[in-house]
Design a protein around this motif. Structure first.
Motif, PDB file in Angstrom:
ATOM      1  N   ALA A 212     -18.737  27.212 -32.733  1.00 51.99           N
ATOM      2  CA  ALA A 212     -18.619  26.120 -31.756  1.00 51.99           C
ATOM      3  C   ALA A 212     -19.508  24.939 -32.099  1.00 51.99           C
ATOM      4  N   ARG A 213     -20.137  24.962 -33.262  1.00 52.44           N
ATOM      5  CA  ARG A 213     -21.136  23.951 -33.621  1.00 52.44           C
ATOM      6  C   ARG A 213     -20.564  22.533 -33.576  1.00 52.44           C
ATOM      7  N   ARG A 214     -19.410  22.301 -34.179  1.00 52.31           N
ATOM      8  CA  ARG A 214     -18.873  20.940 -34.261  1.00 52.31           C
ATOM      9  C   ARG A 214     -18.543  20.388 -32.877  1.00 52.31           C
ATOM     10  N   TYR A 215     -18.030  21.258 -31.986  1.00 51.11           N
ATOM     11  CA  TYR A 215     -17.720  20.805 -30.627  1.00 51.11           C
ATOM     12  C   TYR A 215     -19.004  20.578 -29.837  1.00 51.11           C
ATOM     13  N   ALA A 216     -19.990  21.431 -30.070  1.00 54.40           N
ATOM     14  CA  ALA A 216     -21.270  21.284 -29.374  1.00 54.40           C
ATOM     15  C   ALA A 216     -21.951  19.979 -29.767  1.00 54.40           C
ATOM     16  N   PHE A 217     -21.882  19.613 -31.054  1.00 54.04           N
ATOM     17  CA  PHE A 217     -22.518  18.390 -31.513  1.00 54.04           C
ATOM     18  C   PHE A 217     -21.881  17.160 -30.867  1.00 54.04           C
ATOM     19  N   VAL A 218     -20.554  17.165 -30.777  1.00 52.36           N
ATOM     20  CA  VAL A 218     -19.870  16.047 -30.126  1.00 52.36           C
ATOM     21  C   VAL A 218     -20.295  15.944 -28.665  1.00 52.36           C
ATOM     22  N   GLY A 219     -20.352  17.094 -27.992  1.00 50.66           N
ATOM     23  CA  GLY A 219     -20.774  17.102 -26.593  1.00 50.66           C
ATOM     24  C   GLY A 219     -22.205  16.627 -26.420  1.00 50.66           C
ATOM     25  N   MET A 220     -23.073  16.934 -27.382  1.00 49.58           N
ATOM     26  CA  MET A 220     -24.469  16.521 -27.308  1.00 49.58           C
ATOM     27  C   MET A 220     -24.609  15.003 -27.425  1.00 49.58           C
ATOM     28  N   PHE A 221     -23.839  14.403 -28.321  1.00 50.89           N
ATOM     29  CA  PHE A 221     -23.912  12.949 -28.457  1.00 50.89           C
ATOM     30  C   PHE A 221     -23.343  12.255 -27.215  1.00 50.89           C
ATOM     31  N   VAL A 222     -22.308  12.847 -26.614  1.00 54.64           N
ATOM     32  CA  VAL A 222     -21.775  12.287 -25.372  1.00 54.64           C
ATOM     33  C   VAL A 222     -22.805  12.412 -24.252  1.00 54.64           C
ATOM     34  N   LEU A 223     -23.452  13.580 -24.162  1.00 61.97           N
ATOM     35  CA  LEU A 223     -24.472  13.788 -23.133  1.00 61.97           C
ATOM     36  C   LEU A 223     -25.647  12.843 -23.331  1.00 61.97           C
ATOM     37  N   ALA A 224     -26.060  12.641 -24.577  1.00 63.70           N
ATOM     38  CA  ALA A 224     -27.166  11.722 -24.861  1.00 63.70           C
ATOM     39  C   ALA A 224     -26.808  10.298 -24.466  1.00 63.70           C
ATOM     40  N   ALA A 225     -25.559   9.914 -24.680  1.00 66.45           N
ATOM     41  CA  ALA A 225     -25.127   8.565 -24.305  1.00 66.45           C
ATOM     42  C   ALA A 225     -25.156   8.365 -22.800  1.00 66.45           C
ATOM     43  N   ILE A 226     -24.971   9.451 -22.045  1.00 61.13           N
ATOM     44  CA  ILE A 226     -24.983   9.360 -20.582  1.00 61.13           C
ATOM     45  C   ILE A 226     -26.411   9.357 -20.041  1.00 61.13           C
ATOM     46  N   LEU A 227     -27.264  10.219 -20.597  1.00 61.61           N
ATOM     47  CA  LEU A 227     -28.607  10.408 -20.048  1.00 61.61           C
ATOM     48  C   LEU A 227     -29.614   9.378 -20.545  1.00 61.61           C
ATOM     49  N   ALA A 228     -29.496   8.975 -21.811  1.00 61.93           N
ATOM     50  CA  ALA A 228     -30.487   8.078 -22.404  1.00 61.93           C
ATOM     51  C   ALA A 228     -30.195   6.628 -22.030  1.00 61.93           C
ATOM     52  N   PRO A 229     -31.188   5.730 -22.179  1.00 57.16           N
ATOM     53  CA  PRO A 229     -30.951   4.290 -21.974  1.00 57.16           C
ATOM     54  C   PRO A 229     -29.904   3.785 -22.946  1.00 57.16           C
ATOM     55  N   PRO A 230     -29.349   2.594 -22.696  1.00 57.36           N
ATOM     56  CA  PRO A 230     -28.259   2.107 -23.543  1.00 57.36           C
ATOM     57  C   PRO A 230     -28.662   1.623 -24.928  1.00 57.36           C
ATOM     58  N   ASP A 231     -29.918   1.827 -25.347  1.00 58.44           N
ATOM     59  CA  ASP A 231     -30.274   1.441 -26.713  1.00 58.44           C
ATOM     60  C   ASP A 231     -29.968   2.603 -27.657  1.00 58.44           C
ATOM     61  N   VAL A 232     -29.589   2.263 -28.863  1.00 55.31           N
ATOM     62  CA  VAL A 232     -29.139   3.259 -29.834  1.00 55.31           C
ATOM     63  C   VAL A 232     -30.250   4.243 -30.181  1.00 55.31           C
ATOM     64  N   TYR A 233     -31.495   3.754 -30.277  1.00 55.76           N
ATOM     65  CA  TYR A 233     -32.609   4.626 -30.679  1.00 55.76           C
ATOM     66  C   TYR A 233     -32.758   5.797 -29.720  1.00 55.76           C
ATOM     67  N   SER A 234     -32.802   5.527 -28.417  1.00 54.50           N
ATOM     68  CA  SER A 234     -33.004   6.589 -27.437  1.00 54.50           C
ATOM     69  C   SER A 234     -31.846   7.572 -27.442  1.00 54.50           C
ATOM     70  N   GLN A 235     -30.629   7.065 -27.556  1.00 54.70           N
ATOM     71  CA  GLN A 235     -29.464   7.941 -27.549  1.00 54.70           C
ATOM     72  C   GLN A 235     -29.441   8.839 -28.777  1.00 54.70           C
ATOM     73  N   VAL A 236     -29.720   8.259 -29.940  1.00 55.63           N
ATOM     74  CA  VAL A 236     -29.728   9.053 -31.170  1.00 55.63           C
ATOM     75  C   VAL A 236     -30.883  10.050 -31.153  1.00 55.63           C
ATOM     76  N   ALA A 237     -32.043   9.633 -30.648  1.00 53.11           N
ATOM     77  CA  ALA A 237     -33.199  10.531 -30.591  1.00 53.11           C
ATOM     78  C   ALA A 237     -32.898  11.747 -29.724  1.00 53.11           C
ATOM     79  N   LEU A 238     -32.314  11.523 -28.561  1.00 53.39           N
ATOM     80  CA  LEU A 238     -31.993  12.645 -27.683  1.00 53.39           C
ATOM     81  C   LEU A 238     -30.914  13.527 -28.295  1.00 53.39           C
ATOM     82  N   ALA A 239     -29.899  12.917 -28.905  1.00 50.21           N
ATOM     83  CA  ALA A 239     -28.822  13.691 -29.516  1.00 50.21           C
ATOM     84  C   ALA A 239     -29.345  14.545 -30.671  1.00 50.21           C
ATOM     85  N   LEU A 240     -30.213  13.974 -31.516  1.00 51.05           N
ATOM     86  CA  LEU A 240     -30.756  14.741 -32.638  1.00 51.05           C
ATOM     87  C   LEU A 240     -31.651  15.876 -32.155  1.00 51.05           C
TER      88      LEU A 240
END
Length: 263
Positions: A212-240
């Motif tokens: 389920a890794r590939r689906y989980a990764f997609v879900g994580m980036f979507v979740l990070a985009a929702i929870l983190a501020p709208p700047d790319v750094y915060s979203q990528v940091a949370l997703a990673l």
């Protein structure tokens, strides 16, 4: 599960009707509420200090940009009181988290075998440690970069003739964002605990998590985009961070998952 009693691995539970289980649940909820109220009272006493701590990352950046002459404002006569009330509630929930987790453990533990208690106890200890670690990463690493990114769009006017854009940051909005991120990063670090527990009881497996890794990764980036501020750094940091914690969960699940019984 085998219902035969195991003398070497006893269970300390006794048959209880549903009503007694509900009474025990109410007792644990009551203790949790009392703990929250006590932590709330302590946080209310130190509300100004807690607020100063939460505002420090933004205040330090504003001090480096004197041309902005920025300030955190309160729109309304009652807003400062409500802000300190929110700060106290945040402090009560944050400091009371280990107690809440302990009460959940005390409610569940009587129905577990001794071996299960030994297996789950490290997770109970790790839960508050990981939660605080996630919140600390948000405060010390994400906030300074994210706030600097947002402040870069403000200007003090000057020789360019551009109209000045000066910050007037509503204190309620700022604290809401700070608390959201602290809890988001704190709960994010609970992912290994949750997945490892599920693997320990056989609900998920390390092989299933890999598939389920590939689906989980997609879900994580979507979740990070929702929870983190709208700047790319915060979203990528949370997703990673979510990706890293997921990979750690796969490794740990391999060691704790039930081994298949050989015929």
């Amino acid at each position: 599960m085998d219902a035969t009693p195991n003398i070497e691995d006893p269970i300390n539970d006794k048959p209880m009707p549903l009503l007694e289980h509900l009474v025990e649940l109410r007792r644990r909820l009551l203790y949790s509420m009392v703990a929250f109220l006590l932590m709330f009272a302590v946080s209310w006493y130190f509300a100004r200090d807690i607020y100063a701590f939460l505002a420090a990352p933004l205040e330090g950046l504003l001090a480096q940009r004197p041309e902005l002459q920025g300030a955190i404002i309160a729109t309304g006569l009652t807003r400062p009181f409500l802000v300190y009330l929110k700060v106290a509630m945040f402090g009560g929930a944050f400091m009371g988290f280990p107690i809440f987790a302990t009460q959940i453990w005390l409610f569940v533990a009587p129905g577990l075998y001794r071996s299960e208690k030994k297996a789950l106890l490290p997770f109970l200890i790790a839960t508050p440690v990981l939660f605080i670690t996630g919140a600390a990463i948000a405060y010390y690493f994400v906030f300074p970069v994210a706030w600097k990114f947002f402040l870069s769009y403000f200007s003090g006017g000057g020789a360019s003739g551009a109209l000045a854009i000066k910050p007037q940051i509503d204190v309620n909005d700022y604290l809401g964002l700070v608390m959201k991120l602290l809890f988001a990063f704190g709960l994010t670090f609970e992912v290994p605990v949750l997945l490892t527990l599920l693997a320990r009881v056989g609900i998920v497996s390390s092989k299933g998590l890999k598939r389920a890794r590939r689906y989980a990764f997609v879900g994580m980036f979507v979740l990070a985009a929702i929870l983190a501020p709208p700047d790319v750094y915060s979203q990528v940091a949370l997703a990673l961070l979510l990706v890293l914690l997921y990979e750690i969960s796969i490794i740990v699940a391999r060691f704790v998952e039930p081994k298949p019984v050989e015929a």
